[in-house]
Design a protein around this motif. Sequence first.
Motif, mmCIF file in Angstrom:
data_model
loop_
_atom_site.group_PDB
_atom_site.id
_atom_site.type_symbol
_atom_site.label_atom_id
_atom_site.label_comp_id
_atom_site.label_asym_id
_atom_site.label_seq_id
_atom_site.Cartn_x
_atom_site.Cartn_y
_atom_site.Cartn_z
ATOM 1 N N TYR A 290 -23.032 -4.026 22.561
ATOM 2 C CA TYR A 290 -22.924 -3.617 23.964
ATOM 3 C C TYR A 290 -22.314 -4.738 24.805
ATOM 4 O O TYR A 290 -21.478 -4.486 25.679
ATOM 5 N N ARG A 291 -22.739 -5.971 24.531
ATOM 6 C CA ARG A 291 -22.202 -7.130 25.288
ATOM 7 C C ARG A 291 -20.688 -7.239 25.093
ATOM 8 O O ARG A 291 -19.941 -7.420 26.045
ATOM 9 N N VAL A 292 -20.267 -7.151 23.829
ATOM 10 C CA VAL A 292 -18.832 -7.236 23.542
ATOM 11 C C VAL A 292 -18.102 -6.103 24.266
ATOM 12 O O VAL A 292 -17.067 -6.320 24.905
ATOM 13 N N ALA A 293 -18.674 -4.904 24.183
ATOM 14 C CA ALA A 293 -18.048 -3.744 24.829
ATOM 15 C C ALA A 293 -17.942 -3.966 26.339
ATOM 16 O O ALA A 293 -16.932 -3.620 26.963
ATOM 17 N N LEU A 294 -18.987 -4.553 26.917
ATOM 18 C CA LEU A 294 -18.984 -4.801 28.360
ATOM 19 C C LEU A 294 -17.917 -5.816 28.740
ATOM 20 O O LEU A 294 -17.221 -5.656 29.739
ATOM 21 N N ARG A 295 -17.778 -6.847 27.922
ATOM 22 C CA ARG A 295 -16.767 -7.869 28.234
ATOM 23 C C ARG A 295 -15.355 -7.344 28.006
ATOM 24 O O ARG A 295 -14.413 -7.782 28.636
ATOM 25 N N LEU A 296 -15.226 -6.407 27.098
ATOM 26 C CA LEU A 296 -13.903 -5.838 26.848
ATOM 27 C C LEU A 296 -13.505 -4.847 27.937
ATOM 28 O O LEU A 296 -12.392 -4.865 28.435
ATOM 29 N N THR A 297 -14.456 -3.986 28.298
ATOM 30 C CA THR A 297 -14.120 -2.928 29.254
ATOM 31 C C THR A 297 -14.328 -3.371 30.700
ATOM 32 O O THR A 297 -13.638 -2.879 31.598
ATOM 33 N N GLY A 298 -15.313 -4.241 30.928
ATOM 34 C CA GLY A 298 -15.613 -4.683 32.285
ATOM 35 C C GLY A 298 -16.371 -3.644 33.085
ATOM 36 O O GLY A 298 -16.527 -3.781 34.297
ATOM 37 N N ASN A 299 -16.841 -2.607 32.401
ATOM 38 C CA ASN A 299 -17.523 -1.519 33.105
ATOM 39 C C ASN A 299 -18.743 -1.081 32.277
ATOM 40 O O ASN A 299 -18.591 -0.702 31.110
ATOM 41 N N PRO A 300 -19.956 -1.132 32.894
ATOM 42 C CA PRO A 300 -21.166 -0.815 32.122
ATOM 43 C C PRO A 300 -21.167 0.572 31.476
ATOM 44 O O PRO A 300 -21.600 0.731 30.341
ATOM 45 N N ASP A 301 -20.678 1.566 32.200
ATOM 46 C CA ASP A 301 -20.682 2.931 31.644
ATOM 47 C C ASP A 301 -19.731 3.055 30.456
ATOM 48 O O ASP A 301 -20.070 3.644 29.423
ATOM 49 N N GLU A 302 -18.557 2.471 30.633
ATOM 50 C CA GLU A 302 -17.591 2.538 29.530
ATOM 51 C C GLU A 302 -18.058 1.697 28.351
ATOM 52 O O GLU A 302 -17.822 2.057 27.186
ATOM 53 N N ALA A 303 -18.730 0.601 28.668
ATOM 54 C CA ALA A 303 -19.262 -0.256 27.596
ATOM 55 C C ALA A 303 -20.314 0.499 26.787
ATOM 56 O O ALA A 303 -20.336 0.447 25.550
ATOM 57 N N LYS A 304 -21.172 1.219 27.504
ATOM 58 C CA LYS A 304 -22.218 2.002 26.824
ATOM 59 C C LYS A 304 -21.584 3.073 25.934
ATOM 60 O O LYS A 304 -21.970 3.233 24.779
ATOM 61 N N ASP A 305 -20.598 3.761 26.490
ATOM 62 C CA ASP A 305 -19.909 4.803 25.711
ATOM 63 C C ASP A 305 -19.261 4.214 24.461
ATOM 64 O O ASP A 305 -19.362 4.788 23.372
ATOM 65 N N LEU A 306 -18.605 3.078 24.651
ATOM 66 C CA LEU A 306 -17.897 2.456 23.529
ATOM 67 C C LEU A 306 -18.879 2.024 22.436
ATOM 68 O O LEU A 306 -18.667 2.299 21.250
ATOM 69 N N ALA A 307 -19.958 1.378 22.844
ATOM 70 C CA ALA A 307 -20.940 0.896 21.856
ATOM 71 C C ALA A 307 -21.622 2.069 21.154
ATOM 72 O O ALA A 307 -21.831 2.049 19.932
ATOM 73 N N GLN A 308 -21.959 3.101 21.930
ATOM 74 C CA GLN A 308 -22.596 4.282 21.318
ATOM 75 C C GLN A 308 -21.660 4.967 20.332
ATOM 76 O O GLN A 308 -22.065 5.349 19.234
ATOM 77 N N GLU A 309 -20.422 5.101 20.751
ATOM 78 C CA GLU A 309 -19.448 5.772 19.880
ATOM 79 C C GLU A 309 -19.239 4.983 18.587
ATOM 80 O O GLU A 309 -19.126 5.560 17.505
ATOM 81 N N ALA A 310 -19.212 3.654 18.735
ATOM 82 C CA ALA A 310 -19.029 2.813 17.540
ATOM 83 C C ALA A 310 -20.203 2.980 16.580
ATOM 84 O O ALA A 310 -20.016 3.110 15.360
ATOM 85 N N LEU A 311 -21.415 3.005 17.121
ATOM 86 C CA LEU A 311 -22.597 3.175 16.262
ATOM 87 C C LEU A 311 -22.629 4.572 15.642
ATOM 88 O O LEU A 311 -23.011 4.744 14.481
ATOM 89 N N PHE A 312 -22.230 5.534 16.424
ATOM 90 C CA PHE A 312 -22.192 6.909 15.924
ATOM 91 C C PHE A 312 -21.215 7.032 14.752
ATOM 92 O O PHE A 312 -21.513 7.631 13.724
ATOM 93 N N ARG A 313 -20.055 6.383 14.926
ATOM 94 C CA ARG A 313 -19.064 6.424 13.845
ATOM 95 C C ARG A 313 -19.559 5.667 12.628
ATOM 96 O O ARG A 313 -19.301 6.068 11.494
ATOM 97 N N ALA A 314 -20.256 4.560 12.879
ATOM 98 C CA ALA A 314 -20.805 3.789 11.758
ATOM 99 C C ALA A 314 -21.829 4.632 11.002
ATOM 100 O O ALA A 314 -21.877 4.634 9.769
#
Lengths: 198, 200
Positions: A32-56
Amino acid sequence: MLNTRALAGAQYRESNIEAFEELVRTYDLKLYRVALRLTGNPDEAKDLAQEALFRAYRAFDKFKMGTSFEKWLFRIASNLYIDKLRKYGKYRFESLDEPIATKDGYVEKTLPDWTGNPEEIAEQNELAEKIQAALQSLPVNYRMAVVLYDLEGFSYEEISGILDCSIGTVRSRIHRGRRLLRKKLAPYVYQETEVGVG
Amino acid sequence: MIKNMTCEKVRSLLSAYLDRELDYHELRSVELHLIDCPSCQEECRTLRATKDLLGALDSPKLPREFWPELREKINSGSASDSYSRLLVRVLVPVAALLVLAILPLASATHTKASKSLTQARTNLVEPYVREHIISELDRPFSDKTSLGFVAAGQAVTMYSSDFLESYDHSAPHEVVTSSNRAGRRIQAEPFQRVMFLSPK
């Protein structure tokens, strides 16, 4: 340490979400931290991290036992991020270093020089916001390399595995990324070095 | 080997130097250069300061809804997986059964059409082959063996395999006998055998 064998076991195969959750808990915050630093947006970071875990979760049968689960997971996340950037183009994708092609030829980009007006900058946003904004301004490949190394402590070798590039490329991306950040954050950087020297 | 590096080269290695990601020789070369180069020292200091600045970023907490939402996503994903499995387990066998049921009908139609085509070919070509062989048999010095091979070659070329399979092997006898040339039946038989590749 992640028990990947257990994850690959019968419980996981039967969609035991709790088992999966327990086993990847070690990485969720980091992701989530990496996603937040990449996107700069908490909502998008959450989506990105969730999607990554879902795909994993769904692609776990493709994970090779005995290799680094963490690297595999972050590789999924970084690929996903790049895919989203390409698809939606939400963030800057072009290099700040590269000249822009125009009808009249190539034009060099210039970054604002903040070295001369530290008072004005001090009146702007908080330091963290400035840093995040500076990170956001980096080309995505530089941003990912800097975030993974400076914020999450991956080694150059691990980053080369995550980003699927050579160690030399990682070295170059981190260096260029830091130089751009230094330019963006000049008032803070030089303030800090003056304090350090004094 | 430890080299004297230019400022440009040293500066390109400074981030890796700060990160301790240089090999021994590169590391020593950079260190030696930095001792005597104030401008590269300054470059190194500002890069270190930039790196340290990133540490000023707060470490965020994981949003509370992170796992509940993810669980829901995985559940719905699993549900769609189950649906896919249902499709595979139920619909595919049903489709396969339907195909099996339809296949004989389609095959029968095909065979019928195939037979018609074969019959057409036979009607057009067969009389010429037959007449040629029979006329050759009348000649006293004709090479029977060679003629047999010619006949066989023509037969294979002109008659498709499905024709050969479906052909009524009694027909050549009738055809030859219907030509009203007495005694030829006996001579023609070996060639008929070669032609239709079915020894009797």
